[in-house]
Motif scaffolding. Structure first.
Motif, PDB file in Angstrom:
ATOM      1  N   LYS A  25      16.316 -41.506 -14.547  1.00 23.23           N
ATOM      2  CA  LYS A  25      15.343 -40.615 -15.178  1.00 23.23           C
ATOM      3  C   LYS A  25      13.951 -41.241 -15.143  1.00 23.23           C
ATOM      4  O   LYS A  25      12.972 -40.561 -14.847  1.00 23.23           O
ATOM      5  CB  LYS A  25      15.753 -40.314 -16.624  1.00 23.23           C
ATOM      6  CG  LYS A  25      14.833 -39.332 -17.307  1.00 23.23           C
ATOM      7  CD  LYS A  25      15.258 -39.040 -18.722  1.00 23.23           C
ATOM      8  CE  LYS A  25      14.277 -38.097 -19.361  1.00 23.23           C
ATOM      9  NZ  LYS A  25      14.532 -37.898 -20.765  1.00 23.23           N
ATOM     10  N   ASP A  26      13.871 -42.546 -15.443  1.00 27.50           N
ATOM     11  CA  ASP A  26      12.581 -43.234 -15.395  1.00 27.50           C
ATOM     12  C   ASP A  26      11.985 -43.185 -13.995  1.00 27.50           C
ATOM     13  O   ASP A  26      10.789 -42.967 -13.828  1.00 27.50           O
ATOM     14  CB  ASP A  26      12.728 -44.688 -15.854  1.00 27.50           C
ATOM     15  CG  ASP A  26      12.996 -44.803 -17.351  1.00 27.50           C
ATOM     16  OD1 ASP A  26      12.791 -43.807 -18.074  1.00 27.50           O
ATOM     17  OD2 ASP A  26      13.413 -45.898 -17.788  1.00 27.50           O
ATOM     18  N   SER A  28      12.607 -40.914 -11.720  1.00 29.90           N
ATOM     19  CA  SER A  28      12.233 -39.526 -11.480  1.00 29.90           C
ATOM     20  C   SER A  28      10.876 -39.215 -12.107  1.00 29.90           C
ATOM     21  O   SER A  28      10.033 -38.564 -11.494  1.00 29.90           O
ATOM     22  CB  SER A  28      13.305 -38.601 -12.048  1.00 29.90           C
ATOM     23  OG  SER A  28      12.887 -37.262 -11.966  1.00 29.90           O
ATOM     24  N   GLU A  29      10.656 -39.690 -13.325  1.00 21.80           N
ATOM     25  CA  GLU A  29       9.375 -39.458 -13.995  1.00 21.80           C
ATOM     26  C   GLU A  29       8.237 -40.199 -13.296  1.00 21.80           C
ATOM     27  O   GLU A  29       7.130 -39.680 -13.192  1.00 21.80           O
ATOM     28  CB  GLU A  29       9.474 -39.869 -15.463  1.00 21.80           C
ATOM     29  CG  GLU A  29      10.325 -38.914 -16.270  1.00 21.80           C
ATOM     30  CD  GLU A  29      10.546 -39.353 -17.714  1.00 21.80           C
ATOM     31  OE1 GLU A  29      10.008 -40.393 -18.124  1.00 21.80           O
ATOM     32  OE2 GLU A  29      11.276 -38.644 -18.414  1.00 21.80           O
ATOM     33  N   TRP A  46       7.409 -38.251 -10.233  1.00 24.27           N
ATOM     34  CA  TRP A  46       6.654 -37.061 -10.610  1.00 24.27           C
ATOM     35  C   TRP A  46       5.203 -37.426 -10.892  1.00 24.27           C
ATOM     36  O   TRP A  46       4.281 -36.754 -10.437  1.00 24.27           O
ATOM     37  CB  TRP A  46       7.284 -36.369 -11.816  1.00 24.27           C
ATOM     38  CG  TRP A  46       6.497 -35.181 -12.274  1.00 24.27           C
ATOM     39  CD1 TRP A  46       5.846 -35.029 -13.447  1.00 24.27           C
ATOM     40  CD2 TRP A  46       6.251 -33.977 -11.543  1.00 24.27           C
ATOM     41  NE1 TRP A  46       5.210 -33.817 -13.502  1.00 24.27           N
ATOM     42  CE2 TRP A  46       5.443 -33.146 -12.339  1.00 24.27           C
ATOM     43  CE3 TRP A  46       6.634 -33.519 -10.286  1.00 24.27           C
ATOM     44  CZ2 TRP A  46       5.014 -31.900 -11.926  1.00 24.27           C
ATOM     45  CZ3 TRP A  46       6.197 -32.266  -9.884  1.00 24.27           C
ATOM     46  CH2 TRP A  46       5.401 -31.475 -10.692  1.00 24.27           C
ATOM     47  N   PHE A  47       4.980 -38.518 -11.617  1.00 27.22           N
ATOM     48  CA  PHE A  47       3.622 -38.969 -11.915  1.00 27.22           C
ATOM     49  C   PHE A  47       2.854 -39.240 -10.623  1.00 27.22           C
ATOM     50  O   PHE A  47       1.720 -38.799 -10.457  1.00 27.22           O
ATOM     51  CB  PHE A  47       3.636 -40.234 -12.784  1.00 27.22           C
ATOM     52  CG  PHE A  47       2.286 -40.897 -12.875  1.00 27.22           C
ATOM     53  CD1 PHE A  47       1.310 -40.389 -13.705  1.00 27.22           C
ATOM     54  CD2 PHE A  47       1.997 -42.008 -12.096  1.00 27.22           C
ATOM     55  CE1 PHE A  47       0.057 -40.978 -13.766  1.00 27.22           C
ATOM     56  CE2 PHE A  47       0.748 -42.602 -12.149  1.00 27.22           C
ATOM     57  CZ  PHE A  47      -0.226 -42.089 -12.986  1.00 27.22           C
ATOM     58  N   ASN A  98      12.401 -25.330 -14.876  1.00 21.56           N
ATOM     59  CA  ASN A  98      11.511 -26.425 -14.484  1.00 21.56           C
ATOM     60  C   ASN A  98      10.188 -26.344 -15.241  1.00 21.56           C
ATOM     61  O   ASN A  98       9.151 -26.780 -14.737  1.00 21.56           O
ATOM     62  CB  ASN A  98      11.260 -26.375 -12.972  1.00 21.56           C
ATOM     63  CG  ASN A  98      12.499 -26.707 -12.194  1.00 21.56           C
ATOM     64  OD1 ASN A  98      12.960 -27.832 -12.203  1.00 21.56           O
ATOM     65  ND2 ASN A  98      13.058 -25.701 -11.524  1.00 21.56           N
ATOM     66  N   LYS A 100       7.432 -29.239 -15.442  1.00 21.54           N
ATOM     67  CA  LYS A 100       6.693 -29.449 -14.200  1.00 21.54           C
ATOM     68  C   LYS A 100       5.793 -28.259 -13.882  1.00 21.54           C
ATOM     69  O   LYS A 100       4.640 -28.434 -13.461  1.00 21.54           O
ATOM     70  CB  LYS A 100       7.648 -29.726 -13.039  1.00 21.54           C
ATOM     71  CG  LYS A 100       8.321 -31.077 -13.155  1.00 21.54           C
ATOM     72  CD  LYS A 100       9.267 -31.334 -12.019  1.00 21.54           C
ATOM     73  CE  LYS A 100       9.912 -32.709 -12.184  1.00 21.54           C
ATOM     74  NZ  LYS A 100      10.855 -33.015 -11.114  1.00 21.54           N
ATOM     75  N   ASN A 140       2.869 -28.330 -16.182  1.00 24.51           N
ATOM     76  CA  ASN A 140       1.972 -29.421 -15.786  1.00 24.51           C
ATOM     77  C   ASN A 140       1.118 -29.015 -14.594  1.00 24.51           C
ATOM     78  O   ASN A 140      -0.099 -29.221 -14.593  1.00 24.51           O
ATOM     79  CB  ASN A 140       2.798 -30.673 -15.470  1.00 24.51           C
ATOM     80  CG  ASN A 140       1.947 -31.849 -15.087  1.00 24.51           C
ATOM     81  OD1 ASN A 140       2.011 -32.303 -13.955  1.00 24.51           O
ATOM     82  ND2 ASN A 140       1.157 -32.337 -16.011  1.00 24.51           N
TER      83      ASN A 140
END
Length: 183
Positions: A9-10, A12-13, A16-17, A96, A99, A102
């Motif tokens: 998960k980390d 993936s984040e 994404w960042f 989603n 995202k 965002n």
């Protein structure tokens, strides 16, 4: 096992960042370059029109960003089961929503905010030049642009909350038509 999922998960984040950072950076450069060069060669009226459109686009995408976070997925499942156009895409948008919100509210909305600031400076210069003004009009124009943007987004948030499912479905239809995803 839980540690592996947390690391996944980390990662993936972080991905994404990085994706959002690079996308925003590139889009900001492109839109800033195009708008600055295009606006500087335009007359006052079309430049002002582009400023208003930029503010409006930022507000619209902010509305979409809010709507997707509060829309009712169950209503869209009923529409999807009846094969109503855009319903499946709308469900994907809701699933989603962090995202999508965002991208809509932050990436596009914030780029529009920055662009409207730079465009307002060019419009101010054009007004000052056209009417031979001797005072700094930028403070007033900037205040008007900020007020329109913030006020528009404030009204838009209420509209988005009251009509979230309809808005998301409408966006789902548009995406479905432009990407040929569903029938």
């Amino acid at each position: 096992m839980a540690k592996r999922e947390k690391n996944k998960k980390d990662n993936s984040e972080l991905k994404w960042f990085v994706t959002v950072f690079i996308t925003t950076f590139i889009l900001s450069i492109i839109f800033s370059y195009i708008s600055t060069n295009a606006i500087s060669s335009l007359e006052l009226f079309p430049a002002t029109l582009i400023l208003i459109v930029t503010i409006f686009v930022g507000i619209i995408f902010d509305i979409i960003g809010v709507a997707v976070t509060v829309a009712n997925e169950e209503e869209l499942h009923a529409k999807a089961s009846k094969k109503i156009e855009g319903a499946k895409t709308s469900i994907k948008l809701i699933r989603n929503s962090p995202k999508v919100a965002n991208i809509c509210a932050d990436v596009i909305g914030d780029i529009c905010g920055v662009l409207s600031g730079s465009i307002s400076a060019l419009v101010t210069f054009k007004i000052t030049e056209k009417f031979s003004l001797n005072f700094d009009l930028q403070f007033i124009i900037s205040a008007i642009v900020a007020s329109l943007t913030v006020g528009g987004k404030a009204i838009g948030k209420g509209i988005a909350q009251k009509n979230s499912t309809k808005i998301v479905h409408m966006v789902g239809k548009v995406i479905g038509k432009t990407t040929f995803q569903e029938k």
